[in-house]
Design a protein around this motif. Structure first.
Motif, PDB file in Angstrom:
ATOM      1  N   GLY A 126       0.823  -1.217   0.000  1.00 39.53           N
ATOM      2  CA  GLY A 126       0.000   0.000   0.000  1.00 39.53           C
ATOM      3  C   GLY A 126       0.852   1.259   0.000  1.00 39.53           C
ATOM      4  N   LEU A 127       1.914   1.254   0.792  1.00 44.52           N
ATOM      5  CA  LEU A 127       2.815   2.411   0.819  1.00 44.52           C
ATOM      6  C   LEU A 127       3.504   2.620  -0.524  1.00 44.52           C
ATOM      7  CD1 LEU A 127       4.498   2.199   4.333  1.00 44.52           C
ATOM      8  CD2 LEU A 127       2.857   3.874   3.525  1.00 44.52           C
ATOM      9  N   VAL A 128       3.912   1.530  -1.150  1.00 41.01           N
ATOM     10  CA  VAL A 128       4.544   1.635  -2.472  1.00 41.01           C
ATOM     11  C   VAL A 128       3.532   2.197  -3.473  1.00 41.01           C
ATOM     12  CG1 VAL A 128       5.478   0.289  -4.397  1.00 41.01           C
ATOM     13  CG2 VAL A 128       6.269  -0.155  -2.074  1.00 41.01           C
ATOM     14  N   GLY A 129       2.322   1.678  -3.442  1.00 41.43           N
ATOM     15  CA  GLY A 129       1.287   2.179  -4.347  1.00 41.43           C
ATOM     16  C   GLY A 129       1.001   3.651  -4.125  1.00 41.43           C
ATOM     17  N   LEU A 130       0.918   4.073  -2.891  1.00 40.94           N
ATOM     18  CA  LEU A 130       0.689   5.474  -2.562  1.00 40.94           C
ATOM     19  C   LEU A 130       1.846   6.335  -3.064  1.00 40.94           C
ATOM     20  CD1 LEU A 130      -1.084   7.562  -1.132  1.00 40.94           C
ATOM     21  CD2 LEU A 130       0.180   7.061   0.963  1.00 40.94           C
ATOM     22  N   SER A 131       3.062   5.872  -2.874  1.00 39.66           N
ATOM     23  CA  SER A 131       4.239   6.618  -3.323  1.00 39.66           C
ATOM     24  C   SER A 131       4.255   6.765  -4.839  1.00 39.66           C
ATOM     25  CB  SER A 131       5.523   5.931  -2.864  1.00 39.66           C
ATOM     26  OG  SER A 131       5.573   5.853  -1.469  1.00 39.66           O
ATOM     27  N   VAL A 132       3.944   5.690  -5.545  1.00 42.23           N
ATOM     28  CA  VAL A 132       3.914   5.733  -7.005  1.00 42.23           C
ATOM     29  C   VAL A 132       2.818   6.683  -7.472  1.00 42.23           C
ATOM     30  CG1 VAL A 132       3.419   4.375  -9.082  1.00 42.23           C
ATOM     31  CG2 VAL A 132       4.954   3.475  -7.331  1.00 42.23           C
ATOM     32  N   SER A 133       1.663   6.627  -6.845  1.00 40.06           N
ATOM     33  CA  SER A 133       0.556   7.522  -7.213  1.00 40.06           C
ATOM     34  C   SER A 133       0.943   8.976  -7.011  1.00 40.06           C
ATOM     35  CB  SER A 133      -0.693   7.212  -6.380  1.00 40.06           C
ATOM     36  OG  SER A 133      -1.136   5.910  -6.641  1.00 40.06           O
ATOM     37  N   LEU A 134       1.568   9.290  -5.897  1.00 44.36           N
ATOM     38  CA  LEU A 134       1.998  10.654  -5.621  1.00 44.36           C
ATOM     39  C   LEU A 134       3.035  11.113  -6.643  1.00 44.36           C
ATOM     40  CD1 LEU A 134       1.912  13.160  -3.843  1.00 44.36           C
ATOM     41  CD2 LEU A 134       3.635  12.093  -2.388  1.00 44.36           C
ATOM     42  N   ALA A 135       3.988  10.248  -6.969  1.00 43.65           N
ATOM     43  CA  ALA A 135       5.014  10.598  -7.954  1.00 43.65           C
ATOM     44  C   ALA A 135       4.382  10.854  -9.319  1.00 43.65           C
ATOM     45  CB  ALA A 135       6.059   9.482  -8.042  1.00 43.65           C
ATOM     46  N   LEU A 136       3.452  10.023  -9.741  1.00 46.37           N
ATOM     47  CA  LEU A 136       2.782  10.224 -11.025  1.00 46.37           C
ATOM     48  C   LEU A 136       1.977  11.529 -11.031  1.00 46.37           C
ATOM     49  CD1 LEU A 136       1.614   6.589 -11.850  1.00 46.37           C
ATOM     50  CD2 LEU A 136       3.388   7.923 -13.018  1.00 46.37           C
ATOM     51  N   PHE A 137       1.300  11.812  -9.939  1.00 45.93           N
ATOM     52  CA  PHE A 137       0.544  13.066  -9.839  1.00 45.93           C
ATOM     53  C   PHE A 137       1.468  14.265  -9.977  1.00 45.93           C
ATOM     54  CE2 PHE A 137      -2.540  16.087  -8.642  1.00 45.93           C
ATOM     55  CZ  PHE A 137      -1.933  16.969  -7.754  1.00 45.93           C
ATOM     56  N   LEU A 138       2.608  14.241  -9.293  1.00 44.52           N
ATOM     57  CA  LEU A 138       3.541  15.368  -9.355  1.00 44.52           C
ATOM     58  C   LEU A 138       4.132  15.514 -10.761  1.00 44.52           C
ATOM     59  CD1 LEU A 138       5.338  14.988  -5.905  1.00 44.52           C
ATOM     60  CD2 LEU A 138       3.612  16.680  -6.550  1.00 44.52           C
ATOM     61  N   VAL A 139       4.452  14.416 -11.407  1.00 41.85           N
ATOM     62  CA  VAL A 139       4.973  14.474 -12.777  1.00 41.85           C
ATOM     63  C   VAL A 139       3.908  15.041 -13.705  1.00 41.85           C
ATOM     64  CG1 VAL A 139       5.682  13.046 -14.742  1.00 41.85           C
ATOM     65  CG2 VAL A 139       6.684  12.661 -12.481  1.00 41.85           C
ATOM     66  N   TYR A 140       2.671  14.568 -13.582  1.00 36.60           N
ATOM     67  CA  TYR A 140       1.567  15.083 -14.397  1.00 36.60           C
ATOM     68  C   TYR A 140       1.392  16.571 -14.185  1.00 36.60           C
ATOM     69  CZ  TYR A 140      -3.224  16.206 -15.649  1.00 36.60           C
ATOM     70  OH  TYR A 140      -4.332  16.800 -16.165  1.00 36.60           O
ATOM     71  N   ARG A 141       1.367  16.981 -12.948  1.00 40.30           N
ATOM     72  CA  ARG A 141       1.156  18.398 -12.620  1.00 40.30           C
ATOM     73  C   ARG A 141       2.290  19.248 -13.180  1.00 40.30           C
ATOM     74  NH1 ARG A 141      -2.391  21.234  -9.196  1.00 40.30           N
ATOM     75  NH2 ARG A 141      -1.397  23.130  -8.466  1.00 40.30           N
ATOM     76  N   PHE A 142       3.528  18.759 -13.094  1.00 36.33           N
ATOM     77  CA  PHE A 142       4.679  19.503 -13.588  1.00 36.33           C
ATOM     78  C   PHE A 142       4.576  19.697 -15.100  1.00 36.33           C
ATOM     79  CE2 PHE A 142       8.861  21.201 -13.659  1.00 36.33           C
ATOM     80  CZ  PHE A 142       9.453  20.720 -14.815  1.00 36.33           C
TER      81      PHE A 142
END
Length: 151
Positions: A126-142
């Protein structure tokens, strides 16, 4: 884990070279996977155990001077031997290590503890999934807005 072996009483008198055997195991350092017991790993020829002849490599020690050691740390077991005085009474199961390792070879899943360890795998996933989701969101936003932070 019960190995179905009889329990034998052994009393040793500490000699000049000491008890003369090494142990491994404990709840903090299992010698046999999935097993917290204390096992004899070496009997030295100069010690009381060798002269007595009953204690063997692969024996599991269940008690030291009437103190159950099936669920103690390795250091706690060592300290019980160190502080046991000149006469040490033990309850032992001869050949327990061999039987446990044979069972483990027939059923490799036996060493898995289940319970809380299984839950920790899901927690980590779950932590890995959350981390990946956050990273993808930040890349998308950037890439979408040219910056990660709102302007």
């Amino acid at each position: 884990m019960d190995v179905g072996l009889p329990v034998v009483d052994i009393t040793l008198e500490r000699g000049g070279a000491g008890l003369g055997f090494n142990i491994k195991g404990g709840i903090d350092a299992p010698h046999v996977p999935g097993e917290t017991g204390i096992f004899v790993t070496k009997v030295r020829e100069d010690g009381a155990a060798f002269k007595d002849g009953r204690l063997k490599e692969g024996d599991r020690i269940l008690e030291i001077n009437k103190k159950n050691i099936e669920h103690v740390t390795h250091n706690e077991a060592v300290q019980l031997f160190v502080n046991s005085g000149n006469r040490v009474q033990m309850k032992v199961q001869h050949g327990a290590e061999r039987i446990l390792r044979e069972r483990l070879a027939r059923n490799p899943g036996m060493s898995k503890s289940g319970g809380d360890d299984d839950k920790s795998v899901y927690w980590k996933a779950g932590l890995v999934g959350l981390s990946v989701s956050l990273a993808l969101f930040l890349v998308y936003r950037f890439y979408r807005k040219g910056s990660v932070f709102p302007r």
